[in-house]
Design a protein around this motif. Structure first.
Motif, PDB file in Angstrom:
ATOM      1  N   ASP A   1       0.863  -1.180   0.000  1.00  0.00           N
ATOM      2  CA  ASP A   1       0.000   0.000   0.000  1.00  0.00           C
ATOM      3  C   ASP A   1       0.899   1.229   0.000  1.00  0.00           C
ATOM      4  O   ASP A   1       1.511   1.571   1.019  1.00  0.00           O
ATOM      5  CB  ASP A   1      -0.908  -0.014   1.235  1.00  0.00           C
ATOM      6  CG  ASP A   1      -1.986   1.064   1.166  1.00  0.00           C
ATOM      7  OD1 ASP A   1      -1.860   1.981   0.327  1.00  0.00           O
ATOM      8  OD2 ASP A   1      -2.948   1.003   1.949  1.00  0.00           O
ATOM      9  N   ILE A   2       0.993   1.893  -1.144  1.00  0.00           N
ATOM     10  CA  ILE A   2       1.946   2.979  -1.305  1.00  0.00           C
ATOM     11  C   ILE A   2       1.617   4.161  -0.392  1.00  0.00           C
ATOM     12  O   ILE A   2       2.515   4.838   0.117  1.00  0.00           O
ATOM     13  CB  ILE A   2       2.009   3.431  -2.787  1.00  0.00           C
ATOM     14  CG1 ILE A   2       3.155   4.411  -3.006  1.00  0.00           C
ATOM     15  CG2 ILE A   2       0.686   4.020  -3.221  1.00  0.00           C
ATOM     16  CD1 ILE A   2       4.521   3.835  -2.802  1.00  0.00           C
ATOM     17  N   ARG A   3       0.343   4.403  -0.155  1.00  0.00           N
ATOM     18  CA  ARG A   3      -0.038   5.538   0.682  1.00  0.00           C
ATOM     19  C   ARG A   3       0.371   5.312   2.135  1.00  0.00           C
ATOM     20  O   ARG A   3       0.979   6.189   2.775  1.00  0.00           O
ATOM     21  CB  ARG A   3      -1.541   5.762   0.583  1.00  0.00           C
ATOM     22  CG  ARG A   3      -2.021   6.100  -0.826  1.00  0.00           C
ATOM     23  CD  ARG A   3      -3.529   6.225  -0.885  1.00  0.00           C
ATOM     24  NE  ARG A   3      -3.995   6.493  -2.237  1.00  0.00           N
ATOM     25  CZ  ARG A   3      -5.277   6.603  -2.580  1.00  0.00           C
ATOM     26  NH1 ARG A   3      -6.220   6.464  -1.659  1.00  0.00           N
ATOM     27  NH2 ARG A   3      -5.611   6.862  -3.829  1.00  0.00           N
ATOM     28  N   LYS A   4       0.037   4.148   2.655  1.00  0.00           N
ATOM     29  CA  LYS A   4       0.413   3.838   4.038  1.00  0.00           C
ATOM     30  C   LYS A   4       1.931   3.759   4.176  1.00  0.00           C
ATOM     31  O   LYS A   4       2.499   4.181   5.194  1.00  0.00           O
ATOM     32  CB  LYS A   4      -0.236   2.524   4.457  1.00  0.00           C
ATOM     33  CG  LYS A   4      -0.093   2.204   5.942  1.00  0.00           C
ATOM     34  CD  LYS A   4      -0.717   0.865   6.266  1.00  0.00           C
ATOM     35  CE  LYS A   4      -2.225   0.900   6.093  1.00  0.00           C
ATOM     36  NZ  LYS A   4      -2.852  -0.387   6.518  1.00  0.00           N
TER      37      LYS A   4
ATOM     38  N   VAL B   1       4.186   6.073   6.744  1.00  0.00           N
ATOM     39  CA  VAL B   1       5.074   5.524   7.779  1.00  0.00           C
ATOM     40  C   VAL B   1       6.498   6.039   7.595  1.00  0.00           C
ATOM     41  O   VAL B   1       7.176   6.403   8.567  1.00  0.00           O
ATOM     42  CB  VAL B   1       5.033   3.983   7.740  1.00  0.00           C
ATOM     43  CG1 VAL B   1       6.085   3.391   8.665  1.00  0.00           C
ATOM     44  CG2 VAL B   1       3.648   3.493   8.139  1.00  0.00           C
ATOM     45  N   ILE B   2       6.976   6.077   6.348  1.00  0.00           N
ATOM     46  CA  ILE B   2       8.315   6.591   6.085  1.00  0.00           C
ATOM     47  C   ILE B   2       8.439   8.044   6.520  1.00  0.00           C
ATOM     48  O   ILE B   2       9.432   8.459   7.138  1.00  0.00           O
ATOM     49  CB  ILE B   2       8.665   6.445   4.590  1.00  0.00           C
ATOM     50  CG1 ILE B   2       8.768   4.961   4.211  1.00  0.00           C
ATOM     51  CG2 ILE B   2       9.972   7.155   4.261  1.00  0.00           C
ATOM     52  CD1 ILE B   2       9.872   4.221   4.913  1.00  0.00           C
ATOM     53  N   ALA B   3       7.406   8.847   6.227  1.00  0.00           N
ATOM     54  CA  ALA B   3       7.432  10.263   6.634  1.00  0.00           C
ATOM     55  C   ALA B   3       7.427  10.398   8.155  1.00  0.00           C
ATOM     56  O   ALA B   3       8.128  11.249   8.714  1.00  0.00           O
ATOM     57  CB  ALA B   3       6.235  10.996   6.029  1.00  0.00           C
TER      58      ALA B   3
ATOM     59  N   ASP C   1      -2.688  13.351  -3.984  1.00  0.00           N
ATOM     60  CA  ASP C   1      -3.020  12.040  -4.549  1.00  0.00           C
ATOM     61  C   ASP C   1      -3.358  12.154  -6.026  1.00  0.00           C
ATOM     62  O   ASP C   1      -2.955  11.315  -6.846  1.00  0.00           O
ATOM     63  CB  ASP C   1      -4.192  11.445  -3.765  1.00  0.00           C
ATOM     64  CG  ASP C   1      -4.511  10.018  -4.203  1.00  0.00           C
ATOM     65  OD1 ASP C   1      -3.634   9.401  -4.845  1.00  0.00           O
ATOM     66  OD2 ASP C   1      -5.610   9.527  -3.901  1.00  0.00           O
ATOM     67  N   ALA C   2      -4.127  13.211  -6.366  1.00  0.00           N
ATOM     68  CA  ALA C   2      -4.521  13.377  -7.764  1.00  0.00           C
ATOM     69  C   ALA C   2      -3.326  13.713  -8.662  1.00  0.00           C
ATOM     70  O   ALA C   2      -3.277  13.301  -9.822  1.00  0.00           O
ATOM     71  CB  ALA C   2      -5.585  14.466  -7.878  1.00  0.00           C
ATOM     72  N   LYS C   3      -2.346  14.443  -8.121  1.00  0.00           N
ATOM     73  CA  LYS C   3      -1.223  14.894  -8.943  1.00  0.00           C
ATOM     74  C   LYS C   3      -0.080  13.885  -9.009  1.00  0.00           C
ATOM     75  O   LYS C   3       0.601  13.789 -10.045  1.00  0.00           O
ATOM     76  CB  LYS C   3      -0.686  16.224  -8.404  1.00  0.00           C
ATOM     77  CG  LYS C   3      -1.636  17.398  -8.627  1.00  0.00           C
ATOM     78  CD  LYS C   3      -0.996  18.691  -8.142  1.00  0.00           C
ATOM     79  CE  LYS C   3      -1.909  19.882  -8.409  1.00  0.00           C
ATOM     80  NZ  LYS C   3      -1.305  21.166  -7.948  1.00  0.00           N
TER      81      LYS C   3
ATOM     82  N   LYS D   1      -0.754   8.606 -10.206  1.00  0.00           N
ATOM     83  CA  LYS D   1      -0.028   8.381 -11.458  1.00  0.00           C
ATOM     84  C   LYS D   1       1.056   7.323 -11.323  1.00  0.00           C
ATOM     85  O   LYS D   1       1.717   6.991 -12.318  1.00  0.00           O
ATOM     86  CB  LYS D   1       0.590   9.705 -11.919  1.00  0.00           C
ATOM     87  CG  LYS D   1      -0.453  10.766 -12.245  1.00  0.00           C
ATOM     88  CD  LYS D   1       0.209  12.055 -12.698  1.00  0.00           C
ATOM     89  CE  LYS D   1      -0.847  13.126 -13.005  1.00  0.00           C
ATOM     90  NZ  LYS D   1      -0.219  14.399 -13.442  1.00  0.00           N
ATOM     91  N   ILE D   2       1.261   6.815 -10.095  1.00  0.00           N
ATOM     92  CA  ILE D   2       2.254   5.758  -9.921  1.00  0.00           C
ATOM     93  C   ILE D   2       1.690   4.442 -10.448  1.00  0.00           C
ATOM     94  O   ILE D   2       0.614   4.012 -10.014  1.00  0.00           O
ATOM     95  CB  ILE D   2       2.629   5.626  -8.433  1.00  0.00           C
ATOM     96  CG1 ILE D   2       3.263   6.936  -7.932  1.00  0.00           C
ATOM     97  CG2 ILE D   2       3.585   4.457  -8.214  1.00  0.00           C
ATOM     98  CD1 ILE D   2       3.590   6.915  -6.458  1.00  0.00           C
TER      99      ILE D   2
END
Length: 257
Positions: free
Chosen positions: A172-175, A179-181, A239-241, A245-246
């Motif tokens: 899950d790229i968002r999560k 977490v990284i941030a 997310d939209a920008k 797009k990933i």
């Protein structure tokens, strides 16, 4: 036409009467009411309360969120002597090790020297005044407390490691980015303070923020609601920008032999 015109008026009057009943119930009115009215008032009051935004989706009082019992009483200054004592001890330790540039081993040795000298002088002086030797209590570290503390710390560390592992495997790229941030932010804070100062800051925050939030929870929740709405708005733009797009590859289950 008269019936159609009177329908909204009846609806408004019924809504006003319901709000009046809720207000009277909340202010402790002594007026008697039927069981149906009580149920209606309770349901209306619950729905009104449910609409109020609470920080982090909190549904329980602050005292219950902190676990209740003695720790919550200490953090919320219900037991002022214990709270002030713990904060004073933490401040003294921080001043000794940070401002006075003391060291832990030096402090332990000096404390033992002072204790041994006092006990020796009392025991030696008892021979001249014909008194019994002073009774010095035995200092024993409880094994159960040490084992329970070590077990609790181990369980929390294993849980945190399991959560990080699941986040890394979920794809899950968002999560993952969140977490990284968060870890990057913690690393920046850790580079600004040493471990002892960071622990002292956490103790001070635990003794101040819960008390402040409990006292001004309505104002803080209102501000947090606006801040959360703004963060969601900015995240939707991000997310939209970028995130949308990933490219995402197909997930295929691999069988391990």
């Amino acid at each position: 036409m008269a019936d159609h015109d009177s329908a909204p008026e009846k609806h408004e009057k019924s809504g006003e009467s319901l709000m009046e009943k809720v207000t009277e119930k909340l202010h402790g009115s002594d007026s008697s009411s039927d069981s149906d009215d009580d149920k209606e008032i309770k349901s209306a009051a619950y729905s009104m309360k449910a609409k109020i935004y609470r920080l982090f989706g909190r549904e329980k009082p602050v005292h219950k969120v902190l676990g209740g019992g003695k720790p919550a009483d200490v953090f919320l200054w219900r037991d002022k002597k214990v709270s002030a004592g713990l904060l004073g001890v933490a401040t003294t330790i921080w001043v000794l090790f940070e401002l006075a540039d003391y060291h832990l081993l030096t402090l332990v040795c000096h404390a033992l020297i002072v204790a041994l000298v006092i006990i020796f002088l009392l025991s030696y002086a008892s021979n001249f005044v014909n008194k019994a030797r002073p009774k010095v209590p035995k200092v024993v570290i409880p094994e159960d407390i040490v084992l329970s503390l070590a077990s609790a710390v181990t369980i929390e560390l294993n849980g945190a490691l399991a959560i990080l592992r699941d986040i890394a495997l979920e794809r899950d790229i968002r999560k993952f980015i969140a977490v990284i941030a968060g870890l990057w932010f913690i690393s920046i804070i850790g580079s600004c303070f040493n471990f002892l100062t960071l622990c002292y800051i956490c103790i001070v925050l635990l003794h101040t923020l819960p008390l402040f939030y409990e006292k001004y929870e309505d104002q803080v929740d209102a501000f947090a609601e606006k801040a959360e709405a703004e963060l969601k708005k900015q995240y939707a733009i991000f997310d939209a920008k970028f995130l949308s797009k990933i490219p995402k590859g197909p997930l295929k289950d691999k069988k391990h032999l």
